[in-house]
Design an enzyme around this catalytic site. Structure first.
Site, mmCIF file in Angstrom:
data_model
loop_
_atom_site.group_PDB
_atom_site.id
_atom_site.type_symbol
_atom_site.label_atom_id
_atom_site.label_comp_id
_atom_site.label_asym_id
_atom_site.label_seq_id
_atom_site.Cartn_x
_atom_site.Cartn_y
_atom_site.Cartn_z
ATOM 1 C CE LYS A 70 -4.198 1.763 2.234
ATOM 2 N NZ LYS A 70 -5.071 1.853 1.068
HETATM 3 N N1 PPE Z 1 -7.673 -1.667 -2.982
HETATM 4 C C1 PPE Z 1 -7.182 -0.414 -2.989
HETATM 5 C C2 PPE Z 1 -6.432 0.042 -4.182
HETATM 6 C C3 PPE Z 1 -7.394 0.409 -1.879
HETATM 7 O O1 PPE Z 1 -6.899 1.645 -1.890
HETATM 8 C C4 PPE Z 1 -8.120 -0.063 -0.770
HETATM 9 C C5 PPE Z 1 -8.343 0.799 0.434
HETATM 10 C C6 PPE Z 1 -8.629 -1.375 -0.814
HETATM 11 C C7 PPE Z 1 -8.359 -2.154 -1.921
HETATM 12 C C8 PPE Z 1 -9.400 -1.973 0.328
HETATM 13 O O2 PPE Z 1 -8.563 -2.264 1.426
HETATM 14 P P1 PPE Z 1 -9.121 -2.265 2.930
HETATM 15 O O3 PPE Z 1 -9.344 -0.855 3.294
HETATM 16 O O4 PPE Z 1 -8.050 -2.922 3.719
HETATM 17 O O5 PPE Z 1 -10.387 -3.042 2.937
HETATM 18 N N2 PPE Z 1 -8.356 2.188 0.198
HETATM 19 C C9 PPE Z 1 -8.130 3.087 1.318
HETATM 20 C C10 PPE Z 1 -7.785 4.470 0.846
HETATM 21 C C11 PPE Z 1 -8.875 5.333 0.385
HETATM 22 C C12 PPE Z 1 -8.422 6.733 0.049
HETATM 23 O O6 PPE Z 1 -9.067 7.357 -0.816
HETATM 24 O O7 PPE Z 1 -7.470 7.240 0.639
HETATM 25 C C13 PPE Z 1 -9.279 3.037 2.320
HETATM 26 O O8 PPE Z 1 -10.347 2.516 2.008
HETATM 27 O O9 PPE Z 1 -9.085 3.497 3.436
#
Ligand code: PPE
Length: 307
Positions: free
Chosen positions: A160
């Protein structure tokens, strides 16, 4: 996505400082070369006061992201977990979004990140619905992006990293320009990967499908939670590669993410998905998810870290 609402304190390298003092130098390495990893999670109001959903696992993922890009964090996941809880208490927030970030700071310019100091910070602030107020109930429209998810050997989705979000931003802007609410990215092999900030699920004939980690996606904690919740409710969930027509042909499609929570997708590329509204299985899982994060389901209480 609403404008930023400020809170009082930010945790930085072991201490709480005033929000306004949490600045970085223009020559910080991460600003030039994307050398940062971060996390995002939500603190919810629950039956027993406020609690952060899967806090420890998010901090563990932060440490894992850092280690995968060769960055040795001076704090453990446990220390960061404790710091986040203290910070939420100090800011007196009932519910909020939690954003830890580890980055290469000031002191060296040039591609090699190693000479640049490592900084770790945590910010918390109130953050409402991610994809608009209506989205959770009525679903959003999404479009398959012309931008591909980066390959597993190029700023991998499993990390990430801030660098990776250049790609998310390109896809998201394109989706908005085309009149969609969010982008869906395919990977370089043409398989469905994820949204610009969400994982994705398809439902067909009562079964759930979601891309495997090997298709180059972030190992989402909401994805992981929804898989477990769905299986515990008796649904079959299969992790397998999906092509875009698997989405078009699905009865229901939804996004998962800490910010997006469980958001139905009503249409993809202007093709109506199922009934064009939140599907019945999406509704069951979404309602269960909101019960879980509100601390109303005993079996998942260890996912909640009380503030
Ligand atoms: N894929 C991506 C690319 C992604 O950024 C997120 C979270 C997820 C999957 C889902 O991961 P999880 O939150 O562990 O379920 N994206 C984060 C960032 C958002 C932002 O705009 O900044 C979030 O949901 O917090």
């Amino acid at each position: 996505m609403a404008a930023l609402t400020e809170s009082k304190y930010i945790w930085r390298n072991g201490e709480q400082i005033a929000w306004a003092d949490a600045t970085v130098h223009i020559l910080s390495h991460a600003l030039h070369y994307g050398t940062a990893v971060f996390e995002g999670m939500r603190c919810y109001k629950t039956e027993n006061g406020s609690a952060v959903f899967r806090l420890n696992e998010h901090m563990t993922r932060l440490c894992r992201s850092a280690s995968m890009i060769g960055m040795d964090l001076p704090y453990t996941a446990e220390e960061l977990t404790k710091a986040a809880l203290e910070l939420i208490r100090a800011n007196e927030l009932e519910s909020c979004y939690v954003r830890p970030i580890a980055f290469r700071g000031y002191g060296a310019v040039g591609v090699n990140p190693r000479p640049a100091v490592i900084e770790v910070a945590i910010a918390v602030w109130p953050w409402g619905d991610y994809l608009g107020e209506e989205a959770l109930e009525n679903g959003i429209s999404a479009g398959i992006s012309s931008w591909r998810q980066r390959g597993v050997n190029a700023t991998p989705g499993a990390v990430k990293s801030s660098a990776g979000y250049l790609n998310s931003g390109l896809a998201h802007m394109e989706a908005l320009d085309h009149g969609y609410g969010e982008a869906i990215l395919l990977n370089e092999a043409g398989m469905v990967a994820e949204g610009s900030g969400e994982n994705i699920f398809a439902v067909r004939n009562g079964e759930l499908f979601t891309p495997p980690l090997s298709d180059g996606i972030l190992e989402g904690l909401t994805r992981n939670s929804v898989i477990q919740i769905a299986r515990d409710l008796g649904y079959t969930v299969t992790e397998r590669s999906l092509v875009r027509t698997d989405l078009y042909a699905a009865d229901e499609v939804f996004f998962t993410g800490s910010a997006a929570e469980v958001t139905p997708i009503a249409a993809i590329d202007n093709r109506t998905i199922g009934s064009g509204k939140r599907g019945p299985i999406t509704k069951v899982l979404q309602e269960r998810f909101f019960e879980v994060v509100a601390g109303r389901v005993d079996e998942y209480k260890d996912w909640l870290f009380e503030v």
